[in-house]
Design an enzyme around this catalytic site. Structure first.
Site, PDB file in Angstrom:
ATOM      1  N   HIS A   1       0.702  -1.386   0.027  1.00 54.05           N
ATOM      2  CA  HIS A   1       0.188   0.105   0.041  1.00 54.05           C
ATOM      3  C   HIS A   1       0.807   1.343   0.027  1.00 54.05           C
ATOM      4  O   HIS A   1       0.630   2.193   0.743  1.00 54.05           O
ATOM      5  CB  HIS A   1      -1.031   0.063   1.207  1.00 54.05           C
ATOM      6  CG  HIS A   1      -2.045  -0.937   1.042  1.00 54.05           C
ATOM      7  ND1 HIS A   1      -2.452  -1.494  -0.042  1.00 54.05           N
ATOM      8  CD2 HIS A   1      -2.732  -1.732   1.993  1.00 54.05           C
ATOM      9  CE1 HIS A   1      -3.552  -2.491  -0.082  1.00 54.05           C
ATOM     10  NE2 HIS A   1      -3.609  -2.452   1.558  1.00 54.05           N
TER      11      HIS A   1
ATOM     12  N   HIS B   1      -9.423   2.085   0.814  1.00 55.51           N
ATOM     13  CA  HIS B   1      -9.545   0.747   1.697  1.00 55.51           C
ATOM     14  C   HIS B   1     -10.515   1.083   2.739  1.00 55.51           C
ATOM     15  O   HIS B   1     -10.280   0.671   3.955  1.00 55.51           O
ATOM     16  CB  HIS B   1      -8.280   0.830   2.346  1.00 55.51           C
ATOM     17  CG  HIS B   1      -7.562  -0.383   2.760  1.00 55.51           C
ATOM     18  ND1 HIS B   1      -8.236  -1.386   3.529  1.00 55.51           N
ATOM     19  CD2 HIS B   1      -6.423  -1.232   2.444  1.00 55.51           C
ATOM     20  CE1 HIS B   1      -7.738  -2.717   3.626  1.00 55.51           C
ATOM     21  NE2 HIS B   1      -6.623  -2.326   2.851  1.00 55.51           N
TER      22      HIS B   1
ATOM     23  N   GLU C   1     -11.650  -3.722  -2.423  1.00 57.52           N
ATOM     24  CA  GLU C   1     -10.861  -2.651  -3.209  1.00 57.52           C
ATOM     25  C   GLU C   1     -10.374  -3.202  -4.606  1.00 57.52           C
ATOM     26  O   GLU C   1      -9.943  -3.934  -4.975  1.00 57.52           O
ATOM     27  CB  GLU C   1      -9.416  -2.963  -2.323  1.00 57.52           C
ATOM     28  CG  GLU C   1      -9.456  -2.814  -0.856  1.00 57.52           C
ATOM     29  CD  GLU C   1      -8.192  -3.531  -0.288  1.00 57.52           C
ATOM     30  OE1 GLU C   1      -7.020  -2.867  -0.495  1.00 57.52           O
ATOM     31  OE2 GLU C   1      -8.363  -4.357   0.505  1.00 57.52           O
TER      32      GLU C   1
END
Length: 399
Positions: free
Chosen positions: A159, A233, A363
């Site tokens: 991420h 997220h 996601e």
């Protein structure tokens, strides 16, 4: 993600497809629009106005951040902070018309910076970048040059690295459009930030539509070739309430294959058929029905059957409340994660303790580790091209 030089057809007609999808959704029972005739004018006025803003507290370095509240014609509310572009709450009605918050989060910015939060790092509601999901060994090679990233997830990068887009302060511009209230967020990720090449200019627009969808439109440009994989997220729980898990939610994923992963959740490159496995959500299944058959729980990328235009990505139904959520996207994949790493150490809004399976994530994305997987759809954005990606979370009621 759509690169405009290669996929211009996806961009055209996007608004039309969104509107068509939205119109097919059942309007929530007991919505503000149905309450009284006298409320119509005030509701329309509220829907046309720009989002309200208020302080969301100060970051650990003393910077004050803001919270913006988007409201639509039916009384739905989405609150978003410019810290991390984070969706902090989302109020939608149940089958009795009662509004409830369906996302996990905190009451002020301190919750997103607490030692406990940073240790577990669940990324509640945040915008994720420069690269969402994992990159193997924190390395990739582009145009003959090897780039090294921070390893913040075991041996891998996750991420965006140590300080991804979830931790930066975005420039915010509240506004409105024909679809509803908007919040435009912009951020310049400088060349070399977290090891990535190129100055990447990112724009994200949240829209709370008057057809009861939270739409997220992403765009980006760069002055050097760079991998980009943007997503949000948010952790959803359509059965709002303290201590209620998401195992009873019924999920459908229009995907015949998923990306097989190794022990570090890095794709092996195999796209395996879901048929006959606990990964088969081509027809509705409760999350908890087969989760015990998946070591660690669901945290995988599904390969969506459709790849062009705005297409179906997921539907969710929560029987107790009647709430439904329909996800559409321009992305080729979707990461379905079931909150396996939540362990009760975080206490969120209203004193709610977030234990295992307190929320699920959907996601929309390109596939994990794509920079190291030449057979996967490319995530490389080049100078002169514009990345465009869109995802919509549409809410409704099933009685």
């Amino acid at each position: 993600m759509v690169r405009s030089s290669s996929f211009g057809l996806l961009v055209g007609g996007l608004a039309t497809l969104l509107a068509a999808t939205a119109c097919e959704q059942q309007k929530p029972a007991g919505s503000a629009a149905e309450t009284t005739a006298t409320s119509s004018d005030s509701t329309q006025t509220a829907a046309a106005a720009v989002p309200a803003s208020a302080s969301f507290g100060k970051t650990t370095d003393g910077t004050e951040v803001q919270l913006f509240t988007l409201t639509n014609a039916h009384g739905l509310k989405a609150t978003i902070t410019n810290f991390g572009g984070t969706l902090t709450s989302l109020l939608v009605p149940d089958k009795d018309g009662k509004l409830g918050d369906v996302v996990l989060g905190f009451d002020d910015v301190s919750g997103y910076q607490s030692p406990a939060f940073r240790k577990s790092n669940p990324y509640f509601g945040a915008l994720i970048g420069r690269y969402g999901n994992r990159i193997k060994a924190g390395k990739f090679t582009l145009d003959g040059k090897e780039y090294t990233l921070a390893k913040n997830n075991g041996a891998n990068t996750l991420h965006g690295g140590n300080k991804g887009f979830d931790q930066v302060i975005w420039q915010a511009e509240p506004g409105s459009s024909a679809e509803g209230q908007t919040l435009k967020l912009t951020y310049l990720s400088k060349d070399g930030e977290e090891g990535y090449p190129g100055n990447l200019q990112v724009t994200v627009v949240y829209t709370l539509t008057n057809d009861d969808a939270l739409k997220i439109d992403y765009s980006a440009t760069t002055d050097k070739a760079t991998p980009v994989n943007l997503t949000n997220h948010a952790y959803f729980n359509l059965n709002h309430g303290a201590g209620k898990d998401i195992l009873g939610h019924e999920v459908t994923l229009p995907a015949d294959r998923y990306t097989v992963v190794d022990a570090g959740l890095i794709p092996t490159g195999e796209l395996r058929p879901v048929k006959g496995t606990p990964f088969d959500f081509t027809t509705p299944h409760a999350i908890g029905e087969r989760i015990a058959q998946v070591p660690g729980g669901y945290d995988h990328n599904w390969v969506l059957n459709q790849t062009s235009g705005l297409h179906a990505a997921a539907t969710v139904y929560e029987p107790a409340t009647g709430r439904t959520m329909t996800v559409t996207t321009t992305e080729p994949g979707i990461q379905f994660y079931t909150g396996n790493f939540l362990d009760g150490t975080l206490t969120g809004k209203g004193g709610t303790v977030y234990g295992k399976h307190a929320g699920f994530c959907l996601e929309t994305q390109h596939f994990p580790d794509s920079p190291n997987q030449p057979k996967f759809p490319s995530t490389i954005l080049k100078p002169g091209d514009t990345l465009k990606s869109s995802t919509s979370y549409q809410f409704g009621i099933r009685k």
